[in-house]
Motif scaffolding. Structure first.
Motif, PDB file in Angstrom:
ATOM      1  N   SER A 107       4.479  -7.211 -13.311  1.00 29.98           N
ATOM      2  CA  SER A 107       4.338  -6.798 -11.913  1.00 29.98           C
ATOM      3  C   SER A 107       5.107  -5.525 -11.581  1.00 29.98           C
ATOM      4  N   LEU A 110       3.495  -2.552 -13.184  1.00 24.56           N
ATOM      5  CA  LEU A 110       2.242  -2.233 -12.487  1.00 24.56           C
ATOM      6  C   LEU A 110       2.532  -1.498 -11.185  1.00 24.56           C
ATOM      7  N   LEU A 292      -3.857  -2.205 -14.919  1.00 27.66           N
ATOM      8  CA  LEU A 292      -3.240  -3.463 -15.337  1.00 27.66           C
ATOM      9  C   LEU A 292      -3.633  -3.819 -16.766  1.00 27.66           C
TER      10      LEU A 292
END
Length: 312
Positions: A107, A110, A292
């Motif tokens: 996360s 990203l 991603l």
């Protein structure tokens, strides 16, 4: 069909209450009830069941909710694309990340890449034990999610990202027999007190399956979902746990806890990215999805993620 009525219906179902939806939408409750009645008359179906605790959708209401999510999403997409024209990608992209999974490790990276390459996109990241991400994907409440497993689930498209091994995380002073690679055999931790998430969690399911295949019974002394609590319990020597490396590496404390590879069997799960099958993706969500996938494959192929193997 007024798009605002559909947006109001979505809010009623999300909140489970007409009065709370009216407060949030800043309209009178009788007016919102009338909008709901207009929808029920248009479809000639009862859409919600009212009770003292609130409202729940009927079968027809659930179907309308799913379609309303798609229609309002397409409307928002049209507004952004038409008003923005050929400028940089803009919009909001929502990404679900399964707790105890590689998703929470990906996360921050990203977020960094989106901010660097797609600065006009607002990234909404959510991590929840309570939500079933496949359902949120199908209804359009999430644009994509990183989960363990590879389907199939009707209404969801899976893209495998990597395979990820599980490791033993134990208090530092606890000793286990190890092979020449430093790995611990599953049979040698059969009597070790374990701290694991509840049975509905994919980590627990994988661990239970591994023990069952070896005809062993895990000694589970507590079920813990909060990672901070799990970290502290292991530091204090209350028990050990079994986790994907991406999670274990985040809560290991040098000098207080230690990570061991597990063998015989290796516990391994697929990590996948899922998107809706029917709801069209926005240009912004496609761009985030590509970032991603690129990030996950690069990290899995690096030497900084033990036990991870990229697909393809």
């Amino acid at each position: 069909m007024d798009i605002r009525r559909l947006q109001a219906f979505i809010k009623i179902i999300d909140l489970g209450s007409i009065s709370r939806a009216a407060d949030l939408l800043n309209i009178a409750q009788p007016a919102l009830s009338q909008q709901l009645a207009t929808l029920e008359n248009a479809f000639k179906q009862k859409l919600v069941i009212r009770s003292k605790s609130g409202v729940t959708p009927t079968t027809a209401g659930s179907e309308l909710y799913r379609h309303a999510q798609t229609l309002t999403k397409q409307f928002d997409r049209a507004m952004v694309e038409i008003t923005q024209g050929a400028g940089p990608l803009v919009g909001k992209v929502s990404v679900g990340l399964s707790p105890y999974s590689a998703g929470s490790t990906l996360s921050v990276k990203l977020l960094q890449r989106v901010r660097a390459r797609l600065p006009n996109i607002t990234l909404h990241l959510t991590e929840s034990f309570d939500d079933i991400y496949s359902e949120l994907i199908m209804t359009g409440r999430l644009d994509m999610a990183v989960i363990h497993g590879a389907g199939p689930i009707k209404g969801v498209i899976f893209t495998p990202l990597m395979k990820e091994e599980f490791f033993l995380l134990a208090p530092h002073g606890l000793e286990f027999p190890q092979d020449e690679t430093g790995a611990v055999q599953l049979v040698d931790i059969a009597d070790t007190p374990l701290l694991l998430p509840p049975r509905h969690n994919f980590v627990r399911k994988s661990v239970d399956m591994a023990f069952m295949r070896k005809q062993l019974e895990p000694r589970i002394v507590a079920e813990i979902e909060a990672l901070i609590t799990l970290q502290g319990a292991i530091e204090e020597g209350i028990g050990s746990t079994i986790l994907p490396w991406s999670v274990a590496s985040r809560i290991v404390v040098p000098g207080r806890s230690r990570i061991y590879p597990l063998r015989n069997p290796v516990i391994q799960e697929d990590v996948s990215l899922c998107i809706p099958e029917i709801i069209p993706e926005t240009e912004a969500s496609v761009a985030v999805r590509e970032l991603l996938i690129e990030l996950a494959q690069a990290m899995a192929a690096s030497h900084n993620w033990p036990g991870a193997q990229p697909f393809g």
